[in-house]
Design a protein around this motif. Structure first.
Motif, PDB file in Angstrom:
ATOM      1  N   THR A  26      -2.417   2.910   8.071  1.00 18.63           N
ATOM      2  CA  THR A  26      -1.752   3.729   7.053  1.00 18.63           C
ATOM      3  C   THR A  26      -2.600   4.916   6.622  1.00 18.63           C
ATOM      4  O   THR A  26      -2.074   5.881   6.073  1.00 18.63           O
ATOM      5  CB  THR A  26      -1.393   2.880   5.821  1.00 18.63           C
ATOM      6  N   CYS A  74       6.537   2.505   4.952  1.00 15.30           N
ATOM      7  CA  CYS A  74       5.939   1.794   6.090  1.00 15.30           C
ATOM      8  C   CYS A  74       6.034   0.295   5.855  1.00 15.30           C
ATOM      9  O   CYS A  74       5.455  -0.229   4.897  1.00 15.30           O
ATOM     10  CB  CYS A  74       4.481   2.201   6.285  1.00 15.30           C
ATOM     11  N   ASP A  81       6.152   4.366  10.482  1.00 13.13           N
ATOM     12  CA  ASP A  81       7.260   3.771   9.749  1.00 13.13           C
ATOM     13  C   ASP A  81       7.187   2.247   9.746  1.00 13.13           C
ATOM     14  O   ASP A  81       7.633   1.603   8.795  1.00 13.13           O
ATOM     15  CB  ASP A  81       8.600   4.192  10.388  1.00 13.13           C
TER      16      ASP A  81
END
Length: 277
Positions: free
Chosen positions: A105, A140, A113
């Motif tokens: 991330t 996400c 996603d």
């Protein structure tokens, strides 16, 4: 040996990967599962195993516009979402999942996603759900496949070759697998073992489906649409061996080309058969 027993055998083989430090083999095994169960357009990371330069990603989806442009076996199963795959054989799966998700991330080169994490460890359902909720950030989501989920997937016939190749399960054991039975004695997965007959059944079902505008379409085009839709349904509904999947996907691509030559498309065929909105 039935599929349930084969799943238990796979579970044992997976449990031994950590003691042999087989991270790379586990990574490739999981990527093959992901290609058949998650998305076809995945690219495996290269370089030294666990070198730290992959940003927590063992594989990731590559950008593709095919899902919007054509309707082939590959494109229908490709994703336009940015998906990252992470795999681990470490016993402390909680720490590893948190670390990899944080790296992914925080990636500066790409925003993802979805993150799919494969672990060779058994993870209790409550723990798996809690981690997924905790680490699914805005935009996400996280999904976790533990050893039980992986074993179950590899016990399905179209993934037997993965179990044989990456876990070194003897071919004679794989070839000896018989359909499981439910408590009433009916075979639960007999369709896996008769792909030819199952394909015939699917084709018959496709041809019998009501067509929305068949009276306005030339008979030759209707027949081409039937051929494409039948192959599409067979690939979508049946658990096929790798060879069967390849042969049918090649025929599907050929059928899609014939539709394009007739100024139609696979997507149009699916819409005509009421399978695509």
């Amino acid at each position: 040996m039935n599929t349930a027993e084969f799943s238990e055998l796979i579970d044992y083989y997976l449990s031994q990967l950590g003691s042999r430090n087989e991270h790379h083999r586990f990574e490739r095994l999981c990527t093959e599962i992901a290609r058949l169960r998650i998305a076809t357009n995945l690219l495996v990371a290269t370089g030294p195993v666990s070198a730290g330069g992959d940003g927590g990603r063992d594989a990731e989806s590559f950008e593709s516009t095919l899902p919007h442009e054509v309707s082939t076996w590959f494109s229908i199963r490709a994703t336009t979402a940015a998906v990252a795959i992470a795999c681990s054989i470490e016993k402390d799966y909680t720490k590893k999942i948190r670390n990899d998700v944080a790296k992914i991330t925080a990636s500066s080169d790409r925003r993802f996603d979805r993150i799919i994490f494969f672990s060779s460890q058994p993870i209790p359902s409550g723990k798996r759900i809690a981690l997924s909720k905790e680490l699914s950030l805005s935009g996400c989501t996280l999904a976790i496949w533990d050893r039980a989920a992986i074993s179950h997937a590899l016990a399905e016939p179209d993934l037997h070759w993965v179990a044989h190749h990456y876990l070194d399960i003897p071919a004679e054991l794989v070839e000896s697998i018989q359909p499981s039975e439910d408590p009433e004695g009916f075979a639960l997965d007999e369709v896996y073992y008769v792909p030819g007959q199952a394909l015939v059944n699917v084709i018959h079902s496709a041809l019998a489906m009501p067509k929305k505008n068949s009276h306005t379409i030339p008979a030759e085009l209707v027949e081409l649409q039937h051929q494409y839709v039948s192959l599409h349904l067979a690939l979508d509904m049946l658990l096929l061996t790798r060879q069967h999947a390849y042969e049918l996907s090649r025929k599907s691509d050929e059928a899609a080309k014939k539709l394009r030559d007739a100024r139609s498309s696979g997507a149009e065929a699916l819409r005509e058969m009421g399978l695509l909105s």
